[in-house]
Design a protein around this motif. Structure first.
Motif, PDB file in Angstrom:
ATOM      1  N   TYR A 176      70.418  14.809  34.526  1.00  0.00           N
ATOM      2  CA  TYR A 176      70.330  13.879  32.687  1.00  0.00           C
ATOM      3  C   TYR A 176      70.461  14.309  31.693  1.00  0.00           C
ATOM      4  CZ  TYR A 176      67.652  17.519  31.356  1.00  0.00           C
ATOM      5  OH  TYR A 176      66.895  19.195  30.133  1.00  0.00           O
ATOM      6  N   ASP A 177      70.326  12.898  31.113  1.00  0.00           N
ATOM      7  CA  ASP A 177      70.997  13.025  29.380  1.00  0.00           C
ATOM      8  C   ASP A 177      70.434  13.386  28.430  1.00  0.00           C
ATOM      9  OD1 ASP A 177      72.134  11.972  27.094  1.00  0.00           O
ATOM     10  OD2 ASP A 177      72.458   9.807  27.727  1.00  0.00           O
ATOM     11  N   SER A 178      70.454  14.851  27.805  1.00  0.00           N
ATOM     12  CA  SER A 178      69.072  15.002  27.300  1.00  0.00           C
ATOM     13  C   SER A 178      68.961  14.443  25.679  1.00  0.00           C
ATOM     14  CB  SER A 178      69.388  16.307  26.879  1.00  0.00           C
ATOM     15  OG  SER A 178      70.748  17.289  26.756  1.00  0.00           O
ATOM     16  N   SER A 184      65.544  12.607  29.420  1.00  0.00           N
ATOM     17  CA  SER A 184      64.711  12.870  29.300  1.00  0.00           C
ATOM     18  C   SER A 184      63.360  12.640  29.614  1.00  0.00           C
ATOM     19  CB  SER A 184      64.921  14.202  28.004  1.00  0.00           C
ATOM     20  OG  SER A 184      65.133  13.298  26.757  1.00  0.00           O
ATOM     21  N   GLY A 185      62.753  12.288  28.631  1.00  0.00           N
ATOM     22  CA  GLY A 185      61.915  11.623  29.332  1.00  0.00           C
ATOM     23  C   GLY A 185      61.043  11.640  31.286  1.00  0.00           C
ATOM     24  N   ILE A 186      62.421  10.692  32.063  1.00  0.00           N
ATOM     25  CA  ILE A 186      61.825  10.390  33.188  1.00  0.00           C
ATOM     26  C   ILE A 186      61.748  12.161  33.872  1.00  0.00           C
ATOM     27  CG2 ILE A 186      63.431   9.605  35.534  1.00  0.00           C
ATOM     28  CD1 ILE A 186      63.609   6.966  33.823  1.00  0.00           C
ATOM     29  N   TYR A 187      63.042  12.553  33.608  1.00  0.00           N
ATOM     30  CA  TYR A 187      63.213  13.867  34.202  1.00  0.00           C
ATOM     31  C   TYR A 187      61.900  15.393  33.756  1.00  0.00           C
ATOM     32  CZ  TYR A 187      64.713  19.052  33.127  1.00  0.00           C
ATOM     33  OH  TYR A 187      64.391  20.386  33.781  1.00  0.00           O
ATOM     34  N   ALA A 204      69.258  21.901  37.314  1.00  0.00           N
ATOM     35  CA  ALA A 204      68.815  20.725  36.537  1.00  0.00           C
ATOM     36  C   ALA A 204      69.655  20.432  35.688  1.00  0.00           C
ATOM     37  CB  ALA A 204      67.069  21.019  36.281  1.00  0.00           C
ATOM     38  N   GLU A 205      70.383  20.050  35.166  1.00  0.00           N
ATOM     39  CA  GLU A 205      72.369  20.130  34.500  1.00  0.00           C
ATOM     40  C   GLU A 205      71.947  18.739  33.897  1.00  0.00           C
ATOM     41  OE1 GLU A 205      73.813  22.571  34.529  1.00  0.00           O
ATOM     42  OE2 GLU A 205      72.541  23.715  35.927  1.00  0.00           O
ATOM     43  N   VAL A 230      70.821  14.402  44.926  1.00  0.00           N
ATOM     44  CA  VAL A 230      70.769  14.271  43.550  1.00  0.00           C
ATOM     45  C   VAL A 230      70.270  13.679  42.693  1.00  0.00           C
ATOM     46  CG1 VAL A 230      72.381  14.687  41.255  1.00  0.00           C
ATOM     47  CG2 VAL A 230      72.771  15.611  43.970  1.00  0.00           C
ATOM     48  N   PHE A 231      68.625  14.081  42.310  1.00  0.00           N
ATOM     49  CA  PHE A 231      68.749  12.504  41.235  1.00  0.00           C
ATOM     50  C   PHE A 231      68.735  11.631  39.620  1.00  0.00           C
ATOM     51  CE2 PHE A 231      64.657  11.793  38.305  1.00  0.00           C
ATOM     52  CZ  PHE A 231      64.029   9.961  38.921  1.00  0.00           C
ATOM     53  N   LEU A 232      69.405  10.475  39.331  1.00  0.00           N
ATOM     54  CA  LEU A 232      70.705  10.747  38.565  1.00  0.00           C
ATOM     55  C   LEU A 232      69.074  10.122  37.380  1.00  0.00           C
ATOM     56  CD1 LEU A 232      73.744   9.453  40.241  1.00  0.00           C
ATOM     57  CD2 LEU A 232      72.851  11.833  39.533  1.00  0.00           C
TER      58      LEU A 232
END
Lengths: 387, 353
Positions: A176-178, A184-187, A204-205, A230-232
């Protein structure tokens, strides 16, 4: 030297004066205007410009159709889109500009951060706000704010539920894009819901907006951890790179994305075969056979020369929702902002529209839309809805 | 009046100008003849004016090019917003809370200024510019990975994500990484902003005209000569730099308490912003405090007043910027202005008579 200072002071004074007078002039113009005025805010310059442009195009298309069909309550609609450069401060400036122009209801803003800032001001003015694509929870924290899209946590929860209920995988990795609120909300919601769904997060990268071209480290970690899925949760432009780099290291888990994934097949130079079996949640598929969607896509392509994405679709539905609610609340060109807001607040929960992002779209009083997300799977280079 | 020195007079003109602008704006706002756009811009204007004035201390008086000013603004903004968010229930009086927030913002930015200044001020010119640029980016990036939450056990910190804070039920995330701080109370007002501008001006103008100020300018003009007469270079450099940083922190406090969301993005706290502040200073005249105020006002208003041009807005803005720079600073333009200025005409007339 003196001259320069005098001149500079004069210049500053002149600016203040013209600004003040400008306000006056606009107020006078407002009095004899006989149109319903809908304002919109979004980025048309800067990094998020593609989203702002899409919303602008989608909304303008809807406004054009409405005006051709006779307007709202027989009154023509005037639409004004202001640029916020994706910045909270500029968004508030844009909002004030629209207020001077005589805006009666706001479609916007497009991105989450500015939407929260504008929401705060709009609440103070009792201005009705409908955001087409502000996904953060706080966007609709006040009762005058509604949204067309899904919220971040909802997408995370729905994705986790879908994966869990269909038993797609037991070991899941997330990239995810921190630096992005949306991602990050979805993550976070996804990870929380994962506990209830019987699969474990093995990796979780994160990456940031500054380092979004090389995903080999993240993918290698996911591969080493033995992730089957892999969840994107981010946008298609980065996702296309992830898919390409995963193929490079012979790693082929199930890839699962969110609504930002929509549009991946249109990425230039992207081998669509890599996206085969990619699944994502989406409110909107341009290839759908549905009559309303077909008409929207054809009209949009004729007008702007490219296929609409989900932002355009959300904006299109947003304008139609405003139309429906305004008809219900009997909004006229001279209805005051407060009356419009009070009327629309109650009307929004009563209406139901058949839009391009959902059938029988309705709203709760808390501002959230109630629509079921569809899961789209890419097969043979095409989007297909999974039932 | 006669006894007043030229600098004192000059300083009074500056104060008077700020007060007049305040009076004019306030009258217009009260009489309702001011557009909401202008009303919304008043508080940000105060923040930008303070930023421009404070950077002028580093660039104009100390003579060092700093490109990290937005970083100090960021420190002030986040530390004060953090404080206000935590204290919103404990201290319900907005005035007291905001004054404390300003002090905290200024202090934390000032401390950062000292910490960064110690290694950085050993460099000169371009090297200093590059290192300050890097520090500004570091501050922004640190803020972006910082997660802070609060529950009944006290504060929790993390640099990973808000889940690893391990908050209890009912715990609140205060700084949420890249999503920053949401729900800062809106305490900034135009009046407080103007008072802060006046205080900043007072500090800077008095510093410039003091013994320390003369020492700082001596370092700017000739470092070796200054050192030879026993001026402690590091001390005075650090003094100017940290005062400048603290004032930038104050601007950050105003900025943070004007918007409901505070996120550290390249747009508001990155080098774009640092360069924007530098543009205010350069356009207004390096070392010219009053010029910085005017330039900050003009350049903040300009893109908003050009909204009518829609897509061409930013293009026209850039063109106007170039034209203004040329008009103000190209030798030919200066020559032309001197030839045609009112003052020289009066002089000529006087000579003719």
């Amino acid at each position: 030297m003196k001259m320069k200072k005098v001149l500079a002071v004069a210049l500053a004074a002149a600016m203040v004066m013209t600004a003040g007078c400008g306000g006056n002039g606009k107020e006078e113009k407002k009095a004899d205007s006989d149109k319903i005025r809908i304002g919109a805010i979004g980025p048309t310059t800067g990094g998020a410009a593609i989203y702002g442009e899409a919303v602008k195009n989608g909304a303008e298309l809807a406004i054009k159709e409405i005006n051709e069909a006779g307007g709202i309550n027989g009154v023509q609609v005037e639409f004004n889109f202001q640029d916020d450069e994706g910045d909270s401060e500029k968004a508030v400036n844009a909002y004030n500009t629209l207020k001077d122009w005589g805006m009666q209801a706001l479609l916007g803003t497009v991105t989450s951060g500015p939407c929260v800032a504008v929401g705060e001001v709009a609440q103070g003015d009792n201005m009705f706000l409908l955001t087409p694509s502000g996904t953060a929870v706080e966007c609709v924290q006040y009762d005058n704010a509604f949204r067309v899209c899904f919220s971040d946590p909802m997408q995370g929860i729905e994705s986790a539920k879908y994966i869990g209920e269909n038993g797609l995988a037991t070991k899941v990795a997330v990239i995810y894009d921190s630096s992005d609120v949306y991602s990050s909300g979805i993550y976070e919601a996804f990870v929380k819901e994962a506990e209830n769904q019987g699969f474990s997060i093995v990796a979780a990268e994160a990456f940031t907006a500054e380092s979004k071209t090389d995903f080999s480290v993240q993918l290698q970690k996911a591969k080493d951890a033995g992730a089957e899925l892999v969840f994107l949760p981010f946008y298609y432009s980065e996702a296309s790179l992830v898919l390409r780099q995963a193929a490079g290291i012979n790693y082929s888990p199930i890839f699962f994305g969110c609504d930002g994934m929509d549009g991946i097949l249109a990425v230039e130079g992207f081998d669509v075969n890599l996206a085969n079996n990619l699944m994502f949640l989406s409110p909107f598929t341009p290839t759908s056979e549905d009559e309303i969607i077909k008409k929207f896509v054809t009209d949009f392509e004729a007008e702007y020369g490219h296929t609409p994405n989900q932002f355009a679709a959300d904006a299109y539905d947003g304008i139609y929702a405003l139309k429906e609610a305004m008809e219900k609340a009997d909004v006229k060109a001279d209805t005051s902002v407060t009356d419009v807001c009070e009327g629309l607040k109650s009307a929004m929960t009563d209406i139901s529209i058949d839009g391009v992002t959902a059938k029988a779209l309705t709203w709760e009083a808390n501002g959230e839309p109630s629509k079921a997300p569809m899961v789209v799977k890419i097969a043979d280079g095409n989007y297909a809805v999974v039932e | 009046m006669k006894k007043m020195s030229k600098t004192t007079k000059n300083n009074f003109v500056t104060y008077l100008m700020v007060i007049l602008i305040y009076a004019a704006a306030q009258t217009m706002a009260v009489s309702g003849s001011m557009s909401s756009l202008m009303q919304g811009l008043l508080v940000p204007l105060c923040a930008y004016v303070i930023l421009a004035v404070s950077l002028n201390l580093t660039v104009g008086i100390l003579g060092e090019l700093s490109l990290g000013h937005a970083g100090f603004m960021c420190v002030g903004a986040f530390s004060s917003a953090f404080f206000s968010k935590c204290m919103v229930e404990t201290i319900p009086a907005a005035g007291v809370r905001f004054i404390l927030a300003i002090l905290i913002g200024a202090a934390s930015a000032g401390i950062c200024g000292i910490l960064i200044g110690i290694p950085v001020l050993r460099l000169k010119g371009d090297y200093l510019a590059i290192v300050t640029l890097a520090f500004g980016e570091i501050i922004k990036n640190i803020v972006n990975i910082l997660f802070v939450g609060k529950d009944s056990n006290g504060f929790h910190f993390s640099t990973k994500d808000s889940l690893s804070l391990g908050l209890e039920d009912g715990g609140k995330v205060i700084i949420n990484g890249p999503q920053g701080i949401t729900g800062t109370p809106k305490d900034s007002t135009f009046t407080i902003g103007i008072i802060l501008i006046l205080i900043s001006l007072f500090i800077i103008l008095n510093l410039i005209n003091s013994r320390s100020g003369r020492a700082i300018m001596a370092i700017r003009d000739n470092r070796i000569a200054a050192e030879s007469i026993g001026i402690n270079i590091t001390k005075y450099k650090l003094m100017a730099f940290s005062v400048s940083a603290a004032l930038a922190g104050v601007a950050g406090v105003i900025y943070a308490h004007n918007l409901a969301t505070l996120t550290a993005q390249p747009k508001n706290f990155g080098y774009n912003m640092s360069i924007m502040i530098l543009v205010f200073v350069v356009l207004g005249g390096i070392g010219n405090i009053r010029g910085s105020i005017i330039a900050a006002i003009v350049l903040t208003l300009l893109p908003e007043l050009l909204r009518g041009l829609n897509d061409y807005r930013m293009l026209i803005y850039a063109v106007v910027l170039i034209v203004m720079m040329l008009f103000n600073w190209s030798p030919k333009a200066i020559e032309w202005r001197e030839k045609h200025s009112l003052k020289s005409k009066f002089k000529k007339k006087a000579e003719e008579v």
